[in-house]
Design a protein around this motif. Structure first.
Motif, PDB file in Angstrom:
ATOM      1  N   LEU A 195      38.130  46.576  32.288  1.00 45.99           N
ATOM      2  CA  LEU A 195      39.136  47.551  32.722  1.00 45.99           C
ATOM      3  C   LEU A 195      38.680  48.954  32.340  1.00 45.99           C
ATOM      4  CD1 LEU A 195      41.896  48.485  33.741  1.00 45.99           C
ATOM      5  CD2 LEU A 195      42.872  47.728  31.551  1.00 45.99           C
ATOM      6  N   SER A 196      38.512  49.808  33.351  1.00 46.99           N
ATOM      7  CA  SER A 196      38.063  51.185  33.144  1.00 46.99           C
ATOM      8  C   SER A 196      39.259  52.141  33.180  1.00 46.99           C
ATOM      9  CB  SER A 196      37.055  51.568  34.229  1.00 46.99           C
ATOM     10  OG  SER A 196      36.612  52.900  34.069  1.00 46.99           O
ATOM     11  N   HIS A 197      39.410  52.920  32.132  1.00 45.50           N
ATOM     12  CA  HIS A 197      40.554  53.830  32.029  1.00 45.50           C
ATOM     13  C   HIS A 197      40.390  55.065  32.908  1.00 45.50           C
ATOM     14  CE1 HIS A 197      38.355  56.746  29.520  1.00 45.50           C
ATOM     15  NE2 HIS A 197      37.956  55.751  28.730  1.00 45.50           N
ATOM     16  N   ILE A 232      33.232  37.177  36.635  1.00 42.79           N
ATOM     17  CA  ILE A 232      33.396  38.517  36.077  1.00 42.79           C
ATOM     18  C   ILE A 232      33.991  39.424  37.142  1.00 42.79           C
ATOM     19  CG2 ILE A 232      32.221  40.540  35.126  1.00 42.79           C
ATOM     20  CD1 ILE A 232      30.105  38.661  33.994  1.00 42.79           C
ATOM     21  N   ALA A 233      35.036  40.162  36.765  1.00 42.73           N
ATOM     22  CA  ALA A 233      35.696  41.097  37.671  1.00 42.73           C
ATOM     23  C   ALA A 233      35.848  42.445  36.980  1.00 42.73           C
ATOM     24  CB  ALA A 233      37.068  40.553  38.096  1.00 42.73           C
ATOM     25  N   VAL A 234      36.114  43.481  37.777  1.00 45.68           N
ATOM     26  CA  VAL A 234      36.354  44.811  37.228  1.00 45.68           C
ATOM     27  C   VAL A 234      37.652  45.363  37.811  1.00 45.68           C
ATOM     28  CG1 VAL A 234      33.922  45.327  36.863  1.00 45.68           C
ATOM     29  CG2 VAL A 234      35.003  45.971  39.030  1.00 45.68           C
ATOM     30  N   ALA A 235      38.264  46.257  37.059  1.00 48.09           N
ATOM     31  CA  ALA A 235      39.451  46.961  37.523  1.00 48.09           C
ATOM     32  C   ALA A 235      39.420  48.366  36.957  1.00 48.09           C
ATOM     33  CB  ALA A 235      40.732  46.237  37.091  1.00 48.09           C
ATOM     34  N   GLY A 280      39.069  53.825  38.703  1.00 54.09           N
ATOM     35  CA  GLY A 280      38.850  53.204  39.998  1.00 54.09           C
ATOM     36  C   GLY A 280      37.523  53.630  40.605  1.00 54.09           C
ATOM     37  N   HIS A 281      37.153  54.888  40.404  1.00 50.79           N
ATOM     38  CA  HIS A 281      35.844  55.368  40.848  1.00 50.79           C
ATOM     39  C   HIS A 281      34.745  54.576  40.141  1.00 50.79           C
ATOM     40  CE1 HIS A 281      32.318  58.078  40.883  1.00 50.79           C
ATOM     41  NE2 HIS A 281      32.803  58.523  42.037  1.00 50.79           N
ATOM     42  N   THR A 282      34.906  54.382  38.834  1.00 48.72           N
ATOM     43  CA  THR A 282      33.921  53.638  38.057  1.00 48.72           C
ATOM     44  C   THR A 282      33.811  52.200  38.537  1.00 48.72           C
ATOM     45  OG1 THR A 282      34.360  55.036  36.122  1.00 48.72           O
ATOM     46  CG2 THR A 282      33.319  52.899  35.722  1.00 48.72           C
ATOM     47  N   ALA A 283      34.944  51.545  38.696  1.00 53.32           N
ATOM     48  CA  ALA A 283      34.927  50.158  39.154  1.00 53.32           C
ATOM     49  C   ALA A 283      34.320  50.053  40.543  1.00 53.32           C
ATOM     50  CB  ALA A 283      36.348  49.591  39.142  1.00 53.32           C
ATOM     51  N   GLY A 284      34.601  51.035  41.410  1.00 56.42           N
ATOM     52  CA  GLY A 284      34.043  51.018  42.755  1.00 56.42           C
ATOM     53  C   GLY A 284      32.524  51.041  42.755  1.00 56.42           C
ATOM     54  N   LEU A 285      31.934  51.791  41.825  1.00 50.01           N
ATOM     55  CA  LEU A 285      30.468  51.823  41.743  1.00 50.01           C
ATOM     56  C   LEU A 285      29.907  50.451  41.402  1.00 50.01           C
ATOM     57  CD1 LEU A 285      29.901  55.214  39.862  1.00 50.01           C
ATOM     58  CD2 LEU A 285      29.564  54.763  42.299  1.00 50.01           C
ATOM     59  N   LEU A 286      30.556  49.725  40.525  1.00 50.01           N
ATOM     60  CA  LEU A 286      30.098  48.374  40.193  1.00 50.01           C
ATOM     61  C   LEU A 286      30.244  47.432  41.386  1.00 50.01           C
ATOM     62  CD1 LEU A 286      29.171  47.419  37.257  1.00 50.01           C
ATOM     63  CD2 LEU A 286      30.309  49.627  37.350  1.00 50.01           C
ATOM     64  N   LEU A 287      31.225  47.700  42.247  1.00 50.84           N
ATOM     65  CA  LEU A 287      31.504  46.844  43.399  1.00 50.84           C
ATOM     66  C   LEU A 287      30.647  47.186  44.617  1.00 50.84           C
ATOM     67  CD1 LEU A 287      35.365  46.886  42.954  1.00 50.84           C
ATOM     68  CD2 LEU A 287      33.916  44.859  42.685  1.00 50.84           C
ATOM     69  N   GLY A 288      29.882  48.282  44.537  1.00 52.36           N
ATOM     70  CA  GLY A 288      28.956  48.602  45.614  1.00 52.36           C
ATOM     71  C   GLY A 288      29.111  49.966  46.242  1.00 52.36           C
ATOM     72  N   LEU A 331      41.015  48.282  42.546  1.00 57.40           N
ATOM     73  CA  LEU A 331      40.996  49.744  42.448  1.00 57.40           C
ATOM     74  C   LEU A 331      42.424  50.245  42.548  1.00 57.40           C
ATOM     75  CD1 LEU A 331      37.970  50.629  44.791  1.00 57.40           C
ATOM     76  CD2 LEU A 331      37.962  49.875  42.397  1.00 57.40           C
ATOM     77  N   LEU A 332      42.901  50.901  41.502  1.00 56.60           N
ATOM     78  CA  LEU A 332      44.277  51.382  41.409  1.00 56.60           C
ATOM     79  C   LEU A 332      44.301  52.903  41.525  1.00 56.60           C
ATOM     80  CD1 LEU A 332      45.082  49.182  38.309  1.00 56.60           C
ATOM     81  CD2 LEU A 332      46.010  48.763  40.582  1.00 56.60           C
ATOM     82  N   ALA A 333      44.913  53.419  42.591  1.00 57.95           N
ATOM     83  CA  ALA A 333      45.012  54.867  42.781  1.00 57.95           C
ATOM     84  C   ALA A 333      43.653  55.535  42.638  1.00 57.95           C
ATOM     85  CB  ALA A 333      46.023  55.477  41.809  1.00 57.95           C
ATOM     86  N   ALA A 334      42.636  54.943  43.241  1.00 59.62           N
ATOM     87  CA  ALA A 334      41.267  55.432  43.105  1.00 59.62           C
ATOM     88  C   ALA A 334      41.007  56.624  44.020  1.00 59.62           C
ATOM     89  CB  ALA A 334      40.286  54.310  43.431  1.00 59.62           C
ATOM     90  N   PRO A 335      40.013  57.458  43.708  1.00 56.56           N
ATOM     91  CA  PRO A 335      39.649  58.566  44.593  1.00 56.56           C
ATOM     92  C   PRO A 335      39.148  58.063  45.943  1.00 56.56           C
ATOM     93  CG  PRO A 335      38.682  58.858  42.416  1.00 56.56           C
ATOM     94  CD  PRO A 335      39.210  57.459  42.473  1.00 56.56           C
TER      95      PRO A 335
END
Length: 320
Positions: free
Chosen positions: A53-55, A140-143, A149-157, A181-185
């Motif tokens: 989980l990325s803050h 393994i998952a990311v959020a 959300g920007h950070t998690a998106g990079l891990l997702l591609g 991705l929650l309220a991501a850019p």
């Protein structure tokens, strides 16, 4: 609760007690400070999926650290996930010199933090002995919320162009099987305000066209982030609209950037505080990740039926 237990309800049958340990510190060569994290897990169960989980980067001091996002972290851990929350270098709790390379947002370091954690799960297990032998490294998952959300998106591609050297950057990690991705850019270009483009040029060049991993995007239809964009709330749906499938988008009615208060309990910066909305985010995100990591699990469809249909629907869902 065993992580392999399937459910057909919108919520898990019963939460487990959660054991949380913090700070767990990993020394990382070249990083100004150790990578500190909180690890939360149910006290029972084996073959547990791992959720990083990325803050985000709100005005509060401690929400943007391993001490934030308790409503999400505790719920996910109580229902079968090992939740790992790093404190990124962008956190105010670290009080780093503004001249530190990568400041103030440390977009690359944030994603690298997540990769370091995945690389070093053995060390994390050793630091938290109650986890030894209980992690499923194939699940393994990311959020992430907002900047997270920007950070998690990079891990997702998702990709971007490094504003410092013009190189195309990919930080995708094939070990990450799904994400939220929650309220991501959203997209860059003319969607980004001029002042933001000057301060945070990395936000001007995101590319979602190769974000291929299964991802749930959650956006609020009142999340009008005028300090970042002139496109209104729909900007936060770009990671769904501009990415290939498989993807799902949940748009929550009357929700602002806090999505009801996911970053912490009773925090002042939540402009749309709504415990019912937070509960919906908890249940929907948990159910989506269950369905992605455990094929055949019926939680996602049940959660959508319960929360996003009928006259009392809290939002709407679409998938591709």
């Amino acid at each position: 609760m065993s992580a392999s237990t399937h459910t057909t309800d919108a919520t898990p049958a019963s939460p487990a007690p959660v054991l949380s340990i913090a700070p767990v510190a990993l020394p990382v060569p070249g990083r100004p400070v150790d990578l500190e994290m909180r690890i939360s897990a149910p006290v029972t169960g084996d073959d547990l999926p791992v959720l990083l989980l990325s803050h985000g980067q709100g005005p509060s001091n401690h929400l943007s650290s391993l001490n934030g996002y308790a409503p999400l972290a505790h719920f996910w851990a109580a229902h079968g996930f090992v939740v790992i929350q790093p404190t990124h270098l962008s956190s105010r709790t670290l009080s780093l010199d503004p001249a530190t390379p990568g400041a103030p947002m440390f977009w690359r370091s944030r994603a690298e933090d997540m990769r370091h954690i995945i690389d070093r799960l053995d060390e994390i297990e050793a630091a938290a002995p109650h986890l030894r032998g209980r992690l499923d490294r194939d699940k393994i998952a990311v959020a992430g919320h907002s900047m997270g959300g920007h950070t998690a998106g990079l891990l997702l591609g998702a990709m971007l162009t490094d504003p410092d050297d013009g190189a195309e950057v990919s930080l995708a990690d094939p070990r990450v099987k799904a994400g939220v991705l929650l309220a991501a850019p959203g997209r860059g270009g003319d969607a980004i305000n001029e002042s933001v483009a000057e301060m945070f040029p990395f936000l001007t060049t995101p590319d979602f066209s190769r974000m291929a991993a299964p991802t749930l995007v959650v956006a609020g239809d009142k999340d009008d982030s005028t300090h970042l964009t002139n496109r209104g709330p729909e900007w936060h749906t770009d990671p769904y609209v501009l990415a290939p499938g498989p993807k799902s988008l949940v748009t929550l009615f009357d929700a602002g950037h806090g999505l009801g208060g996911v970053s912490g309990y009773d925090v002042a910066e939540t402009t749309d505080e709504d415990p019912g909305r937070v509960s919906a985010v908890q249940r929907l995100t948990w159910a989506y990740l269950r369905a992605q990591l455990f094929p055949g699990d019926g939680a996602w469809q049940s959660a959508c039926d319960a929360l996003l249909t009928g006259p009392d629907a809290l939002g709407r869902v679409e998938s591709k």
